[in-house]
Enzyme design. Structure first.
Site, PDB file in Angstrom:
ATOM      1  N   GLU A  19       0.910  -1.054  -0.046  1.00  0.00           N
ATOM      2  CA  GLU A  19       0.192  -0.007  -0.082  1.00  0.00           C
ATOM      3  C   GLU A  19       0.932   1.340  -0.164  1.00  0.00           C
ATOM      4  O   GLU A  19       0.495   2.385  -0.700  1.00  0.00           O
ATOM      5  CB  GLU A  19      -0.914   0.049   1.141  1.00  0.00           C
ATOM      6  N   HIS A  22       1.413   2.280  -3.661  1.00  0.00           N
ATOM      7  CA  HIS A  22       0.641   3.044  -4.258  1.00  0.00           C
ATOM      8  C   HIS A  22       0.413   4.413  -3.814  1.00  0.00           C
ATOM      9  O   HIS A  22       0.279   5.209  -4.357  1.00  0.00           O
ATOM     10  CB  HIS A  22      -0.887   2.298  -3.901  1.00  0.00           C
TER      11      HIS A  22
END
Length: 353
Positions: A19, A22
């Site tokens: 994550e 991202h």
């Protein structure tokens, strides 16, 4: 207990780093991130800085990067849906790239103190081995590929030889600086004596070692990471061909259980942690590959629709309506959650059985 905690921590960190990939890509591309969370469930810590709320949540598994315009269209110019093709592609792929780099860095650290590496270069043959001849293998040959699969690291030799079932191999070796192909080369396991005089069943080939220079450490680590990619590909192939089934899959529970086992089997705590770290590198690369598969709800599924929409715009000046794409991703998410539930129950059953 220490290995159980280490396994849980490693798995949680790998998801969080995915994550983070991202998040970093979104920030670099000017996309608004509403929340970046490590863990799932109720928040135990939250702090808002600028436009983003940073959260630490109670469950150590998972995490998320909530971008504006990710789930539904937004009028915000900084929303994900208002970005161009390349920005979206970078953001979608960044999680997998981060996982791959994590695996590579772990391997680099593990090999940083290595003095030598086993090499796929033949140094000797067992007495009576029929493979050594002018038309066959020779001392000094470095095995480059076996049955079309490249030998990235020494351990690939045994792995790839073991996959063959008919006893004839297509080999490529480097000999005196040139590539030599040995097609339909017959090799069979026989009983030989090793260099210590002990009997064993094998091919009668002995391999050497090479010094672990700085360049070799970098090269070996990279090849090891690429070898993990190949292992994932072969595992997926086995699933599609029926050689493996759902019973052979592992979820978070199974992964933590495996990490615990490899840790406990080690002679010392340090060796156990190194074993867990090596397995973590394998899982990190595996996550990278799996997330890039063109499956709805995964990053690869989003990239697939991104490419399809780009092609549709070029050919028909239209795109797939976002709501239909969201329906497909929602259905894919439900199926993936169902599969994960089945795999988790299977993992728990293996443990308590």
């Amino acid at each position: 207990m220490i290995y159980v905690l280490a396994g849980i921590l490693v798995f949680g960190v790998l998801i969080a780093l995915h994550e983070l990939g991202h998040f970093m890509a979104a920030k670099a591309c000017g996309v608004r991130v509403n929340e970046f969370a490590v863990g799932m469930g109720p928040a135990i810590f939250q702090k808002t800085k600028g436009e983003t709320t940073y959260s630490l949540r109670i469950l150590p598994f998972g995490g998320y990067c909530a971008m504006e315009g990710e789930e539904e269209d937004s009028d915000d110019p900084a929303a994900l849906n208002n970005q161009g093709f390349w920005q979206k592609l970078i953001i979608f792929a960044a999680g997998a790239i981060m996982n791959f780099l994590t695996g590579l860095v772990i391997i680099l650290i593990l090999y940083s103190g290595a003095k030598a590496f086993y090499s796929p270069t033949i140094t000797e043959f067992a007495e009576g081995c029929p493979l050594q001849n002018e038309a066959g293998l020779q001392v000094g040959d470095r095995i480059l590929s076996i049955d079309g699969e490249r030998v990235y690291v020494y351990s690939d030799v045994g792995f790839l030889l073991g996959r063959n079932t008919d006893g004839t191999f297509d080999l490529v070796v480097r000999r005196n600086g040139e590539k030599v192909r040995l097609n339909d080369f017959p090799m069979e396991r026989r009983e030989y004596q090793d260099q210590s005089g002990n009997s064993y069943t094998g091919f009668g080939i002995f391999f050497g070692v090479e010094e672990a220079t700085f360049k070799n450490r970098i090269s070996y680590s990279w090849n090891n990471a690429i070898d993990f990619v190949r292992m994932t590909r072969l595992s997926l192939k086995m699933l599609f061909t029926g050689e493996a089934g759902v019973k052979d899959l592992s979820g978070p529970v199974g992964i933590v259980s495996t990490m615990t086992e490899v840790g406990e089997q080690a002679a010392t705590v340090r060796d156990g942690m190194e074993n867990i770290a090596y397995l973590a590198a394998l899982i990190a690369v595996n996550l990278a590959v799996m997330n890039l598969l063109p499956i709805p709800a995964l990053d690869g599924g989003k990239i697939f629709f991104l490419v399809i929409n780009q092609i549709c715009m070029l050919l028909f000046k239209k795109q797939i309506p976002p709501k239909f794409e969201n329906y497909i991703h929602a259905a894919g998410f439900i199926l993936l959650m169902a599969l994960m539930a089945v795999v988790m129950l299977q993992d728990v059953w293996k443990i308590i059985r």
